[in-house]
Write a protein that holds these residues in place. Structure first.
Motif, mmCIF file in Angstrom:
data_model
loop_
_atom_site.group_PDB
_atom_site.id
_atom_site.type_symbol
_atom_site.label_atom_id
_atom_site.label_comp_id
_atom_site.label_asym_id
_atom_site.label_seq_id
_atom_site.Cartn_x
_atom_site.Cartn_y
_atom_site.Cartn_z
ATOM 1 N N GLU A 140 27.640 21.332 7.592
ATOM 2 C CA GLU A 140 27.502 22.567 8.360
ATOM 3 C C GLU A 140 26.191 23.269 8.034
ATOM 4 O O GLU A 140 25.514 23.780 8.920
ATOM 5 N N MET A 141 25.820 23.298 6.760
ATOM 6 C CA MET A 141 24.554 23.927 6.376
ATOM 7 C C MET A 141 23.381 23.168 6.984
ATOM 8 O O MET A 141 22.430 23.774 7.473
ATOM 9 N N LYS A 142 23.452 21.831 6.976
ATOM 10 C CA LYS A 142 22.389 21.026 7.569
ATOM 11 C C LYS A 142 22.316 21.295 9.072
ATOM 12 O O LYS A 142 21.245 21.424 9.640
ATOM 13 N N GLY A 143 23.475 21.403 9.721
ATOM 14 C CA GLY A 143 23.501 21.706 11.151
ATOM 15 C C GLY A 143 22.898 23.060 11.457
ATOM 16 O O GLY A 143 22.177 23.225 12.437
ATOM 17 N N MET A 144 23.185 24.058 10.610
ATOM 18 C CA MET A 144 22.622 25.386 10.821
ATOM 19 C C MET A 144 21.104 25.361 10.651
ATOM 20 O O MET A 144 20.378 25.985 11.413
ATOM 21 N N LYS A 145 20.616 24.606 9.657
ATOM 22 C CA LYS A 145 19.173 24.502 9.465
ATOM 23 C C LYS A 145 18.529 23.808 10.656
ATOM 24 O O LYS A 145 17.475 24.215 11.134
ATOM 25 N N ASP A 146 19.178 22.743 11.162
ATOM 26 C CA ASP A 146 18.651 22.036 12.330
ATOM 27 C C ASP A 146 18.615 22.954 13.544
ATOM 28 O O ASP A 146 17.665 22.934 14.321
ATOM 29 N N ASP A 147 19.670 23.762 13.731
ATOM 30 C CA ASP A 147 19.702 24.701 14.851
ATOM 31 C C ASP A 147 18.577 25.722 14.734
ATOM 32 O O ASP A 147 17.930 26.063 15.726
ATOM 33 N N ASP A 148 18.334 26.220 13.508
ATOM 34 C CA ASP A 148 17.256 27.185 13.305
ATOM 35 C C ASP A 148 15.915 26.578 13.664
ATOM 36 O O ASP A 148 15.089 27.208 14.321
ATOM 37 N N VAL A 149 15.689 25.334 13.234
ATOM 38 C CA VAL A 149 14.417 24.673 13.529
ATOM 39 C C VAL A 149 14.272 24.469 15.022
ATOM 40 O O VAL A 149 13.228 24.716 15.610
ATOM 41 N N ARG A 150 15.361 24.041 15.682
ATOM 42 C CA ARG A 150 15.325 23.810 17.124
ATOM 43 C C ARG A 150 15.033 25.104 17.873
ATOM 44 O O ARG A 150 14.235 25.135 18.801
#
Length: 111
Positions: free
Chosen positions: A41-51
């Motif tokens: 979930e943390m990795k997904g949130m970081k990916d969403d922020d980058v996107r």
């Protein structure tokens, strides 16, 4: 603060006494799953922020404010916005009353 073999042994003994030897594998398995889910979930949130940051940089929003089309039958100055606001507030009050009644009946059914 150094932990010697005696302290580590006491900690292991206390954990075994608290949880029992049968529940320790299940507890460690569920803790591992929880950590895995948390990390993903943390990795997904970081990916969403980058996107989102990339989209914000690459696609700037440009637009203009467009006035709503005027009705051919009613001139804009003849619209009674106060009456429309009062009617909207009355509808909102009715909706809140219905929602409160629904909550009350649901609470009665649960008892």
């Amino acid at each position: 603060m150094n932990l010697g073999p005696m302290e580590i042994g006491l900690i292991i003994l206390a954990v075994l006494l608290l949880f029992g030897y049968k529940k320790l594998p299940d507890a460690s398995r569920s803790m591992g799953r929880s950590l895995r889910i948390f990390k993903s979930e943390m990795k997904g949130m970081k990916d969403d922020d980058v996107r989102v940051k990339d989209e914000a940089r690459t696609s700037p929003v440009t637009g203009q404010i467009v006035a709503p089309p005027a009705s051919p039958t009613v001139p804009p100055e003849a619209v009674d916005y106060e009456a429309e606001a009062r009617a909207a507030e009355a509808r909102a009050v009715e909706a809140r009353a219905r929602a409160e009644q629904a909550r009350a009946s649901a609470a009665d059914h649960q008892r």
